[in-house]
Design a protein around this motif. Structure first.
Motif, PDB file in Angstrom:
ATOM      1  N   SER A 199     -52.160  -5.033  40.455  1.00 14.74           N
ATOM      2  CA  SER A 199     -52.173  -3.755  39.738  1.00 14.74           C
ATOM      3  C   SER A 199     -53.115  -2.766  40.404  1.00 14.74           C
ATOM      4  N   VAL A 200     -52.560  -1.635  40.808  1.00 13.53           N
ATOM      5  CA  VAL A 200     -53.323  -0.582  41.467  1.00 13.53           C
ATOM      6  C   VAL A 200     -53.638   0.507  40.455  1.00 13.53           C
ATOM      7  N   TYR A 201     -54.879   0.954  40.476  1.00 16.91           N
ATOM      8  CA  TYR A 201     -55.340   2.025  39.588  1.00 16.91           C
ATOM      9  C   TYR A 201     -55.289   3.327  40.372  1.00 16.91           C
ATOM     10  N   PHE A 202     -54.420   4.245  39.963  1.00 16.94           N
ATOM     11  CA  PHE A 202     -54.208   5.503  40.670  1.00 16.94           C
ATOM     12  C   PHE A 202     -54.925   6.613  39.918  1.00 16.94           C
ATOM     13  N   LYS A 203     -56.023   7.124  40.475  1.00 15.65           N
ATOM     14  CA  LYS A 203     -56.892   8.081  39.774  1.00 15.65           C
ATOM     15  C   LYS A 203     -56.556   9.544  40.048  1.00 15.65           C
ATOM     16  N   GLU A 204     -55.718   9.804  41.030  1.00 13.11           N
ATOM     17  CA  GLU A 204     -55.464  11.186  41.441  1.00 13.11           C
ATOM     18  C   GLU A 204     -54.482  11.899  40.523  1.00 13.11           C
ATOM     19  N   ASN A 205     -54.521  13.228  40.566  1.00  7.60           N
ATOM     20  CA  ASN A 205     -53.585  14.067  39.804  1.00  7.60           C
ATOM     21  C   ASN A 205     -52.466  14.550  40.725  1.00  7.60           C
ATOM     22  N   ASN A 206     -51.842  13.657  41.441  1.00 10.60           N
ATOM     23  CA  ASN A 206     -50.829  14.037  42.415  1.00 10.60           C
ATOM     24  C   ASN A 206     -49.568  13.198  42.172  1.00 10.60           C
ATOM     25  N   LYS A 207     -48.643  13.770  41.410  1.00 10.59           N
ATOM     26  CA  LYS A 207     -47.425  13.048  41.041  1.00 10.59           C
ATOM     27  C   LYS A 207     -46.627  12.627  42.278  1.00 10.59           C
ATOM     28  N   GLY A 208     -46.549  13.479  43.262  1.00 13.03           N
ATOM     29  CA  GLY A 208     -45.800  13.168  44.483  1.00 13.03           C
ATOM     30  C   GLY A 208     -46.377  11.963  45.209  1.00 13.03           C
ATOM     31  N   LEU A 209     -47.684  11.920  45.329  1.00 13.59           N
ATOM     32  CA  LEU A 209     -48.347  10.801  45.996  1.00 13.59           C
ATOM     33  C   LEU A 209     -48.184   9.518  45.176  1.00 13.59           C
ATOM     34  N   LEU A 210     -48.261   9.642  43.862  1.00 10.73           N
ATOM     35  CA  LEU A 210     -48.051   8.487  42.981  1.00 10.73           C
ATOM     36  C   LEU A 210     -46.650   7.899  43.204  1.00 10.73           C
ATOM     37  N   LEU A 211     -45.651   8.760  43.214  1.00  6.83           N
ATOM     38  CA  LEU A 211     -44.274   8.293  43.413  1.00  6.83           C
ATOM     39  C   LEU A 211     -44.095   7.679  44.791  1.00  6.83           C
ATOM     40  N   LEU A 212     -44.690   8.294  45.790  1.00  2.72           N
ATOM     41  CA  LEU A 212     -44.612   7.768  47.153  1.00  2.72           C
ATOM     42  C   LEU A 212     -45.231   6.376  47.236  1.00  2.72           C
ATOM     43  N   GLU A 213     -46.413   6.206  46.651  1.00  2.00           N
ATOM     44  CA  GLU A 213     -47.076   4.890  46.669  1.00  2.00           C
ATOM     45  C   GLU A 213     -46.259   3.858  45.899  1.00  2.00           C
ATOM     46  N   ALA A 214     -45.707   4.241  44.777  1.00  3.07           N
ATOM     47  CA  ALA A 214     -44.885   3.308  43.995  1.00  3.07           C
ATOM     48  C   ALA A 214     -43.669   2.869  44.806  1.00  3.07           C
ATOM     49  N   LEU A 215     -43.014   3.805  45.479  1.00  3.42           N
ATOM     50  CA  LEU A 215     -41.856   3.470  46.312  1.00  3.42           C
ATOM     51  C   LEU A 215     -42.260   2.623  47.507  1.00  3.42           C
ATOM     52  N   ARG A 216     -43.318   3.030  48.200  1.00  2.00           N
ATOM     53  CA  ARG A 216     -43.776   2.352  49.407  1.00  2.00           C
ATOM     54  C   ARG A 216     -44.172   0.907  49.115  1.00  2.00           C
ATOM     55  N   GLN A 217     -44.800   0.671  47.976  1.00  2.00           N
ATOM     56  CA  GLN A 217     -45.326  -0.653  47.657  1.00  2.00           C
ATOM     57  C   GLN A 217     -44.460  -1.417  46.649  1.00  2.00           C
ATOM     58  N   SER A 218     -43.316  -0.858  46.297  1.00  4.95           N
ATOM     59  CA  SER A 218     -42.409  -1.479  45.307  1.00  4.95           C
ATOM     60  C   SER A 218     -43.141  -1.814  44.011  1.00  4.95           C
ATOM     61  N   ARG A 219     -43.772  -0.806  43.444  1.00  4.82           N
ATOM     62  CA  ARG A 219     -44.547  -0.978  42.214  1.00  4.82           C
ATOM     63  C   ARG A 219     -43.877  -0.251  41.054  1.00  4.82           C
ATOM     64  N   ILE A 220     -44.070  -0.790  39.866  1.00  4.03           N
ATOM     65  CA  ILE A 220     -43.639  -0.152  38.629  1.00  4.03           C
ATOM     66  C   ILE A 220     -44.772   0.760  38.169  1.00  4.03           C
ATOM     67  N   ILE A 221     -44.441   1.999  37.858  1.00  6.51           N
ATOM     68  CA  ILE A 221     -45.447   2.937  37.377  1.00  6.51           C
ATOM     69  C   ILE A 221     -45.631   2.735  35.872  1.00  6.51           C
ATOM     70  N   LEU A 222     -46.882   2.578  35.475  1.00  5.84           N
ATOM     71  CA  LEU A 222     -47.248   2.528  34.062  1.00  5.84           C
ATOM     72  C   LEU A 222     -48.077   3.773  33.784  1.00  5.84           C
ATOM     73  N   THR A 223     -47.675   4.537  32.776  1.00  6.41           N
ATOM     74  CA  THR A 223     -48.336   5.807  32.506  1.00  6.41           C
ATOM     75  C   THR A 223     -48.234   6.174  31.032  1.00  6.41           C
ATOM     76  N   ARG A 224     -49.089   7.080  30.618  1.00  6.31           N
ATOM     77  CA  ARG A 224     -48.971   7.703  29.299  1.00  6.31           C
ATOM     78  C   ARG A 224     -48.554   9.156  29.480  1.00  6.31           C
ATOM     79  N   ASN A 225     -48.399   9.591  30.721  1.00  8.16           N
ATOM     80  CA  ASN A 225     -48.022  10.964  31.051  1.00  8.16           C
ATOM     81  C   ASN A 225     -46.505  11.104  30.932  1.00  8.16           C
ATOM     82  N   HIS A 226     -46.056  11.900  29.978  1.00  6.05           N
ATOM     83  CA  HIS A 226     -44.618  12.039  29.715  1.00  6.05           C
ATOM     84  C   HIS A 226     -43.879  12.741  30.848  1.00  6.05           C
ATOM     85  N   ASN A 227     -44.573  13.563  31.628  1.00  4.85           N
ATOM     86  CA  ASN A 227     -43.912  14.222  32.766  1.00  4.85           C
ATOM     87  C   ASN A 227     -43.524  13.202  33.831  1.00  4.85           C
ATOM     88  N   ILE A 228     -44.374  12.233  34.050  1.00  2.00           N
ATOM     89  CA  ILE A 228     -44.074  11.201  35.043  1.00  2.00           C
ATOM     90  C   ILE A 228     -42.995  10.267  34.524  1.00  2.00           C
TER      91      ILE A 228
END
Length: 150
Positions: free
Chosen positions: A23-52
């Protein structure tokens, strides 16, 4: 199963690591980078942010509750997570790296004297050099899992 958690889910991230999940903790406010990391590392995004949570290019789970037990229950149900007691405490809660067994004699100066005299099995994180052993926190985790029905 591997996860990437947004900044409002730090406690859940720690608990997923305790349970043995990468489990990786993503602290940045960068949705694009979050999506890129999730795709690159084959990770499921867990969030409370409804936009994501509206994103369709990767698997995203919108965590509904602020309560840790409810968050864990939601994940267990939605993902049919298998909580393997053999994998519990197999990752560093700080670095997320897998822990390695270390001989007791090699850590004598790195743990409290009482711990050294009462414990036999020790593990080390090669990333941050933190030492782990089976202390009272094992029982605390087991109690929480019992409370959520696992």
């Amino acid at each position: 199963m591997k996860f990437i958690l947004t900044k409002e889910l730090g406690k859940l991230c720690k608990w997923l690591r305790i349970l043995g999940f990468d489990s990786v903790y993503f602290k940045e406010n960068n949705k694009g980078l979050l999506l890129l990391e999730a795709l690159r590392q084959s990770r499921i995004i867990l969030t409370r942010n409804h936009n994501i949570s509206k994103e369709r290019s990767v698997k995203v789970i919108n965590i509904k509750s602020q309560n840790l037990k409810e968050q864990l229950t939601q994940l267990i149900q939605e993902l049919n997570l298998n909580l393997d007691k053999e994998k519990m405490f197999s990752r560093c809660v700080i670095c997320n790296l897998e822990l390695e067994y270390i001989e007791k004699e090699k850590i004598k100066e790195k743990v409290p004297e009482y711990v050294f005299s009462t414990q036999n099995d020790f593990y080390i994180c090669r990333g941050c050099n933190r030492i782990y052993w089976q202390g009272t926190h094992w029982g605390n985790v087991s109690k929480i899992l019992e409370e959520i029905g696992r």
